[in-house]
Design a protein around this motif. Structure first.
Motif, mmCIF file in Angstrom:
data_model
loop_
_atom_site.group_PDB
_atom_site.id
_atom_site.type_symbol
_atom_site.label_atom_id
_atom_site.label_comp_id
_atom_site.label_asym_id
_atom_site.label_seq_id
_atom_site.Cartn_x
_atom_site.Cartn_y
_atom_site.Cartn_z
ATOM 1 N N SER A 118 36.774 61.801 42.340
ATOM 2 C CA SER A 118 35.299 61.591 42.397
ATOM 3 C C SER A 118 34.653 60.791 41.123
ATOM 4 C CB SER A 118 34.568 63.071 42.314
ATOM 5 O OG SER A 118 34.716 63.532 41.103
ATOM 6 N N HIS A 119 35.568 60.580 40.194
ATOM 7 C CA HIS A 119 35.369 59.880 38.937
ATOM 8 C C HIS A 119 35.786 58.273 39.097
ATOM 9 C CE1 HIS A 119 34.757 63.940 37.403
ATOM 10 N NE2 HIS A 119 34.287 63.543 36.475
ATOM 11 N N ALA A 120 36.439 57.891 40.229
ATOM 12 C CA ALA A 120 36.743 56.591 40.269
ATOM 13 C C ALA A 120 35.900 55.483 40.477
ATOM 14 C CB ALA A 120 37.938 56.596 41.501
ATOM 15 N N ASN A 121 34.718 55.998 41.261
ATOM 16 C CA ASN A 121 33.428 54.832 41.248
ATOM 17 C C ASN A 121 33.014 54.712 40.011
ATOM 18 O OD1 ASN A 121 33.720 53.625 43.881
ATOM 19 N ND2 ASN A 121 33.161 55.603 44.742
ATOM 20 N N ALA A 122 32.870 55.631 39.473
ATOM 21 C CA ALA A 122 32.218 55.618 37.886
ATOM 22 C C ALA A 122 32.965 54.517 36.980
ATOM 23 C CB ALA A 122 31.817 57.086 37.335
ATOM 24 N N ALA A 123 34.218 54.849 36.948
ATOM 25 C CA ALA A 123 35.186 53.998 36.073
ATOM 26 C C ALA A 123 35.000 52.415 36.834
ATOM 27 C CB ALA A 123 36.723 54.686 36.252
ATOM 28 N N ARG A 124 34.971 52.446 38.060
ATOM 29 C CA ARG A 124 34.865 50.831 38.553
ATOM 30 C C ARG A 124 33.667 50.368 38.004
ATOM 31 N NH1 ARG A 124 31.640 49.173 42.169
ATOM 32 N NH2 ARG A 124 31.084 51.273 42.851
ATOM 33 N N ARG A 125 32.361 50.986 37.863
ATOM 34 C CA ARG A 125 31.218 50.526 37.659
ATOM 35 C C ARG A 125 31.161 50.223 35.944
ATOM 36 N NH1 ARG A 125 29.176 54.373 41.137
ATOM 37 N NH2 ARG A 125 28.897 56.152 39.409
ATOM 38 N N GLU A 126 31.753 51.112 35.226
ATOM 39 C CA GLU A 126 32.094 50.717 33.795
ATOM 40 C C GLU A 126 32.767 49.424 33.589
ATOM 41 O OE1 GLU A 126 32.557 53.255 29.488
ATOM 42 O OE2 GLU A 126 32.542 54.469 31.619
ATOM 43 N N VAL A 127 33.916 49.295 34.232
ATOM 44 C CA VAL A 127 34.649 48.014 34.362
ATOM 45 C C VAL A 127 33.758 46.816 34.717
ATOM 46 C CG1 VAL A 127 36.721 46.936 34.821
ATOM 47 C CG2 VAL A 127 36.853 49.170 34.370
ATOM 48 N N GLU A 128 33.080 46.903 35.486
ATOM 49 C CA GLU A 128 32.208 45.940 36.134
ATOM 50 C C GLU A 128 31.114 45.477 34.790
ATOM 51 O OE1 GLU A 128 30.533 47.484 39.581
ATOM 52 O OE2 GLU A 128 31.767 45.963 40.749
ATOM 53 N N SER A 129 30.496 46.460 34.374
ATOM 54 C CA SER A 129 29.625 46.103 33.396
ATOM 55 C C SER A 129 30.530 45.433 31.938
ATOM 56 C CB SER A 129 29.260 47.555 32.749
ATOM 57 O OG SER A 129 28.143 47.048 31.770
ATOM 58 N N VAL A 130 31.718 45.763 31.946
ATOM 59 C CA VAL A 130 32.108 44.969 30.740
ATOM 60 C C VAL A 130 32.693 43.395 31.104
ATOM 61 C CG1 VAL A 130 34.207 45.132 29.342
ATOM 62 C CG2 VAL A 130 33.024 47.143 29.574
ATOM 63 N N ALA A 131 32.977 43.465 32.521
ATOM 64 C CA ALA A 131 33.489 42.406 33.029
ATOM 65 C C ALA A 131 32.296 41.128 32.995
ATOM 66 C CB ALA A 131 34.069 42.511 34.258
ATOM 67 N N ARG A 132 31.000 41.494 33.171
ATOM 68 C CA ARG A 132 29.956 40.736 33.143
ATOM 69 C C ARG A 132 29.531 40.448 31.846
ATOM 70 N NH1 ARG A 132 28.049 40.348 38.348
ATOM 71 N NH2 ARG A 132 28.480 42.145 39.869
ATOM 72 N N ALA A 133 29.859 41.449 30.838
ATOM 73 C CA ALA A 133 29.276 41.245 29.590
ATOM 74 C C ALA A 133 30.287 40.094 28.907
ATOM 75 C CB ALA A 133 29.378 42.365 28.744
ATOM 76 N N CYS A 134 31.621 40.101 29.439
ATOM 77 C CA CYS A 134 32.516 38.949 29.118
ATOM 78 C C CYS A 134 32.040 37.609 29.701
ATOM 79 C CB CYS A 134 33.884 39.507 29.556
ATOM 80 S SG CYS A 134 34.556 40.706 28.444
ATOM 81 N N GLY A 135 31.123 37.564 30.588
ATOM 82 C CA GLY A 135 30.896 36.246 31.244
ATOM 83 C C GLY A 135 31.619 35.858 32.342
ATOM 84 N N PHE A 136 32.467 36.669 33.032
ATOM 85 C CA PHE A 136 33.002 36.837 34.115
ATOM 86 C C PHE A 136 32.353 36.324 35.414
ATOM 87 C CE2 PHE A 136 37.018 39.685 33.933
ATOM 88 C CZ PHE A 136 37.468 38.850 32.449
ATOM 89 N N SER A 137 32.740 35.501 36.067
ATOM 90 C CA SER A 137 31.992 35.110 37.528
ATOM 91 C C SER A 137 32.088 36.186 38.485
ATOM 92 C CB SER A 137 32.789 33.859 38.022
ATOM 93 O OG SER A 137 34.072 34.183 38.630
#
Length: 339
Positions: free
Chosen positions: A14-33
């Motif tokens: 049940s925590h997998a999607n929350a982890a995914r969203r946190e990773v997405e946030s860091v990836a966008r902060a890194c300037g990822f496409s």
């Protein structure tokens, strides 16, 4: 070097999607496409799902990293599950012990720009799996020629900042490593650690004892810190270490393990005679490890077959997983010389 790791708990699916969203946030902060953010999201979801389903829960270690003036994303999963008896077989698509499609590990490896894995079975301490992934914009991973370096730095539980720090300086064949543990924890400890890293990066790195003395002088007015400075001469196969306080370390090469000697004191406050010690590092498979006292000292590389050949960030993550005291900031810095 890099920022501290975010420790993302994944106790169940049940925590997998929350982890995914946190990773997405860091990836966008890194300037990822958008495409690279999608890769990061897929990797995060697969890693989180794996530790939840196959290991009964675990953690993701997440942070942004920098190389060649580009930002990337590092993601490491750690668990204390049963491990995999045959990693190569488990990496194959269609292999599953859970009744799913079994594409998880294969999908992670395909999407990753850097990948490594270590898994250990059996009742002895150290069992479980750790997976290391780095993602880079446009899939352009940097190429290291002489040594790989990795670290894990996690704040004390409930703290938002880490009072430990690491820094790395390259000068020809010499790699200079610093681990610093600001006294206590929280913002004041972080300020001391940051000050030590800044002095280290601007100071003389040819002599660890001189670097330690400069840091000691530069930390006056701060809370103070324990520090450990190691100069690794990859060409000469030698290492020089100088420490003030309880930063622990060792060099392992050619079947020999040499643990470092550090002097008593607190950099910035009270330090007696600051000395440096020279350790030979000849022989194959050189690995250098430094860590703060948030990691216990009763670990041994012998407990982990073949771990010394893995990526240094993976080594650091496993030592953190099994050695963290859970009541202080915890940092491990690892260098592995390439063949």
């Amino acid at each position: 070097m890099e920022a501290m790791n975010r420790l993302v708990p994944v106790p169940d699916t049940s925590h997998a999607n929350a982890a995914r969203r946190e990773v997405e946030s860091v990836a966008r902060a890194c300037g990822f496409s958008d495409e690279d953010v999608g890769r990061a999201a897929l990797v995060a979801l697969e890693m989180a799902t794996n530790v939840a389903r196959h290991a009964g829960g675990g953690h993701l270690l997440l942070r942004a990293v920098t190389a060649e003036d580009r930002k990337g994303l590092e993601l490491i999963s750690i668990d204390r599950g049963p491990g995999m008896a045959d990693v190569a077989h488990s990496m194959s698509d269609g292999v599953s012990t859970y009744g799913s499609a079994g594409a998880g590990l294969g999908a992670i490896r395909r999407q990753a720009d850097e990948f490594d894995i270590h898994s250990q079975t059996g009742p002895a301490p150290g069992h479980g799996t750790a997976i290391y992934v780095r993602l880079w914009p446009g899939r352009r991973a940097p190429v290291e020629k002489h040594a790989l370096i990795g670290s894990v730095s996690v704040p004390k539980p409930e703290e938002l900042v880490c009072g430990d720090g690491v820094a790395v300086v390259h000068a020809g064949s010499v790699v200079s490593l610093l681990v610093v543990d600001g006294l206590g924890h929280g913002v004041a400890a972080q300020q001391a650690a940051n000050a030590a890293c800044e002095v280290f990066k601007k100071g003389v790195v040819s002599s660890p004892v001189m670097a330690a003395q400069r840091i000691h002088a530069g930390l006056r007015g701060t809370r103070g810190a324990a520090i450990g400075v190691a100069n690794v001469d990859l060409a000469a196969s030698s290492l020089t270490f100088s420490g003030i306080g309880n930063i622990a370390g060792l060099a392992a090469a050619g079947g020999q393990v040499r643990r470092f000697v550090s002097m008593n004191g607190i950099a910035g406050h009270t330090a007696g005679q600051v000395r440096e010690f020279v350790y030979p590092c000849d022989g194959p498979g050189l690995v250098v490890i430094l860590h703060s006292d948030g990691i216990g000292t009763n670990w041994s590389l012998d407990r982990y077959p073949r771990l010394a050949a893995r990526h240094p960030a993976l080594i650091a993550a496993i030592l953190y997983r099994d050695g963290t005291r859970g009541r202080d900031d915890a940092t491990v810095l690892v260098l592995r010389r390439l063949p």
